[in-house]
Design a protein around this motif. Structure first.
Motif, PDB file in Angstrom:
ATOM      1  N   ALA A 193      27.076  29.103  18.120  1.00  0.00           N
ATOM      2  CA  ALA A 193      27.374  27.665  18.100  1.00  0.00           C
ATOM      3  C   ALA A 193      27.249  27.016  19.482  1.00  0.00           C
ATOM      4  CB  ALA A 193      28.777  27.442  17.551  1.00  0.00           C
ATOM      5  N   ARG A 194      26.863  27.792  20.490  1.00  0.00           N
ATOM      6  CA  ARG A 194      26.823  27.259  21.858  1.00  0.00           C
ATOM      7  C   ARG A 194      25.786  26.159  22.050  1.00  0.00           C
ATOM      8  NH1 ARG A 194      31.525  27.896  24.385  1.00  0.00           N
ATOM      9  NH2 ARG A 194      32.223  30.034  24.182  1.00  0.00           N
ATOM     10  N   GLN A 195      24.630  26.271  21.423  1.00  0.00           N
ATOM     11  CA  GLN A 195      23.615  25.238  21.621  1.00  0.00           C
ATOM     12  C   GLN A 195      24.092  23.901  21.076  1.00  0.00           C
ATOM     13  OE1 GLN A 195      19.523  26.254  21.294  1.00  0.00           O
ATOM     14  NE2 GLN A 195      18.911  24.195  20.683  1.00  0.00           N
ATOM     15  N   ALA A 196      24.708  23.898  19.905  1.00  0.00           N
ATOM     16  CA  ALA A 196      25.238  22.650  19.339  1.00  0.00           C
ATOM     17  C   ALA A 196      26.334  22.085  20.242  1.00  0.00           C
ATOM     18  CB  ALA A 196      25.770  22.890  17.933  1.00  0.00           C
ATOM     19  N   HIS A 231      21.660  30.456  25.224  1.00  0.00           N
ATOM     20  CA  HIS A 231      22.859  31.209  25.565  1.00  0.00           C
ATOM     21  C   HIS A 231      22.504  32.591  26.081  1.00  0.00           C
ATOM     22  CE1 HIS A 231      26.676  33.423  24.867  1.00  0.00           C
ATOM     23  NE2 HIS A 231      27.139  32.308  25.397  1.00  0.00           N
ATOM     24  N   ASP A 232      23.183  33.000  27.155  1.00  0.00           N
ATOM     25  CA  ASP A 232      23.015  34.326  27.740  1.00  0.00           C
ATOM     26  C   ASP A 232      24.276  35.124  27.415  1.00  0.00           C
ATOM     27  OD1 ASP A 232      23.024  36.574  29.444  1.00  0.00           O
ATOM     28  OD2 ASP A 232      21.929  35.512  31.017  1.00  0.00           O
ATOM     29  N   ALA A 285      33.466  29.466  29.122  1.00  0.00           N
ATOM     30  CA  ALA A 285      34.821  28.941  29.326  1.00  0.00           C
ATOM     31  C   ALA A 285      34.776  27.459  29.706  1.00  0.00           C
ATOM     32  CB  ALA A 285      35.542  29.746  30.405  1.00  0.00           C
ATOM     33  N   ALA A 286      33.800  27.069  30.540  1.00  0.00           N
ATOM     34  CA  ALA A 286      33.683  25.665  30.945  1.00  0.00           C
ATOM     35  C   ALA A 286      33.290  24.789  29.755  1.00  0.00           C
ATOM     36  CB  ALA A 286      32.666  25.517  32.071  1.00  0.00           C
ATOM     37  N   MET A 287      32.390  25.289  28.913  1.00  0.00           N
ATOM     38  CA  MET A 287      32.003  24.496  27.732  1.00  0.00           C
ATOM     39  C   MET A 287      33.193  24.351  26.786  1.00  0.00           C
ATOM     40  SD  MET A 287      28.130  24.496  26.536  1.00  0.00           S
ATOM     41  CE  MET A 287      27.856  26.139  25.964  1.00  0.00           C
ATOM     42  N   ASP A 288      33.957  25.426  26.611  1.00  0.00           N
ATOM     43  CA  ASP A 288      35.143  25.322  25.761  1.00  0.00           C
ATOM     44  C   ASP A 288      36.161  24.354  26.359  1.00  0.00           C
ATOM     45  OD1 ASP A 288      34.184  26.982  23.781  1.00  0.00           O
ATOM     46  OD2 ASP A 288      35.360  28.733  24.375  1.00  0.00           O
ATOM     47  N   GLU A 289      36.315  24.388  27.664  1.00  0.00           N
ATOM     48  CA  GLU A 289      37.225  23.461  28.356  1.00  0.00           C
ATOM     49  C   GLU A 289      36.784  22.014  28.108  1.00  0.00           C
ATOM     50  OE1 GLU A 289      40.262  22.357  31.233  1.00  0.00           O
ATOM     51  OE2 GLU A 289      39.774  24.409  30.687  1.00  0.00           O
ATOM     52  N   LEU A 290      35.510  21.764  28.231  1.00  0.00           N
ATOM     53  CA  LEU A 290      34.965  20.426  28.022  1.00  0.00           C
ATOM     54  C   LEU A 290      35.157  19.963  26.581  1.00  0.00           C
ATOM     55  CD1 LEU A 290      33.404  18.057  29.260  1.00  0.00           C
ATOM     56  CD2 LEU A 290      31.295  19.253  28.674  1.00  0.00           C
ATOM     57  N   ALA A 291      34.933  20.869  25.633  1.00  0.00           N
ATOM     58  CA  ALA A 291      35.054  20.531  24.212  1.00  0.00           C
ATOM     59  C   ALA A 291      36.490  20.614  23.706  1.00  0.00           C
ATOM     60  CB  ALA A 291      34.175  21.470  23.388  1.00  0.00           C
ATOM     61  N   GLU A 292      37.394  21.070  24.589  1.00  0.00           N
ATOM     62  CA  GLU A 292      38.795  21.270  24.223  1.00  0.00           C
ATOM     63  C   GLU A 292      38.908  22.206  23.018  1.00  0.00           C
ATOM     64  OE1 GLU A 292      40.414  17.295  23.910  1.00  0.00           O
ATOM     65  OE2 GLU A 292      40.506  17.100  26.085  1.00  0.00           O
ATOM     66  N   GLU A 293      38.183  23.309  23.125  1.00  0.00           N
ATOM     67  CA  GLU A 293      38.166  24.358  22.106  1.00  0.00           C
ATOM     68  C   GLU A 293      38.337  25.697  22.803  1.00  0.00           C
ATOM     69  OE1 GLU A 293      34.365  24.019  20.189  1.00  0.00           O
ATOM     70  OE2 GLU A 293      34.814  22.055  19.368  1.00  0.00           O
ATOM     71  N   LYS A 294      38.521  26.751  22.012  1.00  0.00           N
ATOM     72  CA  LYS A 294      38.589  28.104  22.576  1.00  0.00           C
ATOM     73  C   LYS A 294      37.822  29.047  21.674  1.00  0.00           C
ATOM     74  CE  LYS A 294      42.895  27.951  25.125  1.00  0.00           C
ATOM     75  NZ  LYS A 294      42.655  28.348  26.471  1.00  0.00           N
ATOM     76  N   GLY A 295      37.114  29.990  22.298  1.00  0.00           N
ATOM     77  CA  GLY A 295      36.466  31.048  21.555  1.00  0.00           C
ATOM     78  C   GLY A 295      35.308  30.633  20.668  1.00  0.00           C
ATOM     79  N   THR A 296      34.538  29.648  21.095  1.00  0.00           N
ATOM     80  CA  THR A 296      33.379  29.210  20.320  1.00  0.00           C
ATOM     81  C   THR A 296      32.399  30.384  20.197  1.00  0.00           C
ATOM     82  OG1 THR A 296      33.646  26.969  21.161  1.00  0.00           O
ATOM     83  CG2 THR A 296      31.499  27.520  20.204  1.00  0.00           C
ATOM     84  N   PRO A 297      31.927  30.688  18.981  1.00  0.00           N
ATOM     85  CA  PRO A 297      30.963  31.780  18.832  1.00  0.00           C
ATOM     86  C   PRO A 297      29.649  31.462  19.543  1.00  0.00           C
ATOM     87  CG  PRO A 297      31.632  30.891  16.678  1.00  0.00           C
ATOM     88  CD  PRO A 297      32.272  30.057  17.725  1.00  0.00           C
ATOM     89  N   SER A 298      28.970  32.485  20.035  1.00  0.00           N
ATOM     90  CA  SER A 298      27.731  32.276  20.799  1.00  0.00           C
ATOM     91  C   SER A 298      26.671  31.560  19.969  1.00  0.00           C
ATOM     92  CB  SER A 298      27.190  33.599  21.335  1.00  0.00           C
ATOM     93  OG  SER A 298      26.921  34.496  20.284  1.00  0.00           O
TER      94      SER A 298
END
Length: 107
Positions: free
Chosen positions: A62-65, A22-23, A47-60
């Motif tokens: 938790a991005r790798q998981a 994560h950057d 934002a794209a990862m949250d869109e894909l996971a149907e989530e919002k505001g994922t903490p950095s």
């Protein structure tokens, strides 16, 4: 990569590379893929990862998981974007929310 055999263009998908991480400055997750042995730098926005996971505001943290959970889809989209991109050495494949939305419409 587009390979031409007997006049037919056949798309050869990128293959899995490595996870970079994560950057926090770019708010994106970086990873690589391979194009016939050449490394292709790739990024997907938070934002794209949250869109894909149907989530919002994922903490950095938790991005790798989140990336690993959706890796196959993310890499498929990256490969499709690479196939449509201009052939420029050093080109970085960047995935945004609009690409996730387009992939959903096309599936």
């Amino acid at each position: 990569m587009l390979v031409v055999f007997g006049g037919w263009g056949i798309s050869m998908p990128l293959t899995r590379g490595r996870i970079v991480g994560h950057d926090n400055e770019r708010l994106a997750f970086a990873f690589t893929m391979l194009n016939d042995g050449e490394t292709v730098q790739c990024q997907i926005s938070d934002a794209a990862m949250d869109e894909l996971a149907e989530e919002k505001g994922t903490p950095s943290i938790a991005r790798q998981a989140q990336f690993v959970a959706h890796r196959d889809t993310i890499e498929r989209i990256a490969s499709e974007l690479f196939d449509k991109a201009p052939i420029i050495k050093g080109y970085v494949v960047r995935i945004f929310s609009k690409h996730i939305q387009a992939a959903r419409r096309n599936s």
